[in-house]
Design an enzyme around this catalytic site. Structure first.
Site, PDB file in Angstrom:
ATOM      1  N   LYS A 149       0.844  -1.192   0.000  1.00 48.24           N
ATOM      2  CA  LYS A 149       0.000   0.000   0.000  1.00 48.24           C
ATOM      3  C   LYS A 149       0.885   1.249   0.000  1.00 48.24           C
ATOM      4  CE  LYS A 149      -3.836  -2.293   0.150  1.00 48.24           C
ATOM      5  NZ  LYS A 149      -4.778  -2.273  -0.978  1.00 48.24           N
TER       6      LYS A 149
ATOM      7  N   ASP B 202       0.016  -0.242  -4.878  1.00 49.69           N
ATOM      8  CA  ASP B 202      -1.414   0.080  -4.763  1.00 49.69           C
ATOM      9  C   ASP B 202      -1.615   1.418  -4.067  1.00 49.69           C
ATOM     10  OD1 ASP B 202      -4.125   0.073  -4.728  1.00 49.69           O
ATOM     11  OD2 ASP B 202      -4.369  -1.639  -3.390  1.00 49.69           O
TER      12      ASP B 202
ATOM     13  N   GLU C 195      -1.488  -0.365  -9.540  1.00 48.25           N
ATOM     14  CA  GLU C 195      -2.932  -0.571  -9.433  1.00 48.25           C
ATOM     15  C   GLU C 195      -3.653   0.725  -9.060  1.00 48.25           C
ATOM     16  OE1 GLU C 195      -5.820  -2.950  -6.381  1.00 48.25           O
ATOM     17  OE2 GLU C 195      -4.377  -4.180  -7.501  1.00 48.25           O
TER      18      GLU C 195
ATOM     19  N   ASP D  68      -8.862  -1.176 -10.742  1.00 46.15           N
ATOM     20  CA  ASP D  68      -9.542  -1.763  -9.580  1.00 46.15           C
ATOM     21  C   ASP D  68     -10.829  -0.993  -9.308  1.00 46.15           C
ATOM     22  OD1 ASP D  68     -10.390  -2.905  -7.233  1.00 46.15           O
ATOM     23  OD2 ASP D  68      -8.607  -2.432  -6.073  1.00 46.15           O
TER      24      ASP D  68
ATOM     25  N   LYS E 106     -13.138  -8.236  -7.540  1.00 49.93           N
ATOM     26  CA  LYS E 106     -13.459  -8.672  -6.184  1.00 49.93           C
ATOM     27  C   LYS E 106     -14.914  -9.126  -6.156  1.00 49.93           C
ATOM     28  CE  LYS E 106     -10.157  -5.499  -4.031  1.00 49.93           C
ATOM     29  NZ  LYS E 106      -9.611  -4.891  -5.246  1.00 49.93           N
TER      30      LYS E 106
END
Length: 211
Positions: free
Chosen positions: A93, A124, A152, A177, A201
């Site tokens: 992250k 990300d 991402e 995403d 997801k």
């Protein structure tokens, strides 16, 4: 009431009924219903879910670890520890403009140096790297020759034009995403190469059927 007495094997009809019940939102609740239906179908037929979805295309997978933000040295040590435990892909992250993009680049460099080149590192930022221009400048300046790095969703979910600009400008793979809001945006992302890869997801899509 919408589901009582329905045949779980008619999952398309069930999702159509749910579409009429609520057009948008409630993806998490729909996902729970969808997974329960596949669980029933799998147990009733004695089949794994992948057979109900069309059969196994790939049976072996690497292991991906999400990594919390920390100082570069700490994140590198974390990556080495995960590597020892069998992880082959790392998703750290980022802080984005809450700190600085170069601070994120320092973290990424530390992780990339700590793992073999065959391991993919997926940065990300969760939409925090600002504009497409910001992202392109950083990647070309700090990671021009790095092949095992992917990015991402660096820009806001609605900025498909910006995401496409990044995809066309940098050598790294770009992952969509949050940009995937529904089937229509998924089709647009795929057909216009807005991104190289997508992160699906089940909870966001509404289950296996919608995914």
């Amino acid at each position: 009431r919408t589901l009582i007495g329905k045949d779980p094997f008619q999952i398309g009809a069930i999702h159509a009924a749910l579409d009429h019940l609520f057009l948008q939102g409630n993806a998490g609740a729909r996902c729970a219903i969808d997974i329960a239906l596949y669980d029933i179908m799998g147990k009733a037929s004695g089949q794994p879910i992948y057979n109900l979805l069309g059969g196994a295309f790939q049976k072996s997978f690497g292991r991906l670890a999400t990594m919390p933000r920390a100082e570069p040295k700490t994140m590198a040590e974390h990556a080495r520890g995960l590597l020892d435990r069998g992880y082959t892909c790392f998703e750290p992250k980022m802080t984005g403009h809450l700190e600085s993009l170069d601070a994120d680049a320092d973290r990424l460099e530390a992780i990339i140096e700590a793992v073999p080149g065959k391991c993919l590192v997926i940065a990300d930022p969760n939409q925090t790297w600002g504009t497409a221009k910001d992202t392109i400048e950083l990647l070309l300046r700090r990671f021009a020759g790095v092949a095992n790095l992917a990015i991402e969703q660096p820009v806001m979910y609605h900025d498909l034009k910006g995401l496409a600009a990044i995809t066309q400008a940098v050598p790294q793979k770009v992952v969509a995403d949050e940009a995937i809001q529904n089937l229509a945006t998924m089709i647009e992302i795929a057909s216009h190469r807005v991104a190289d890869m997508v992160s699906l997801k089940l909870g966001k899509c509404g289950g296996f059927h919608k995914a």
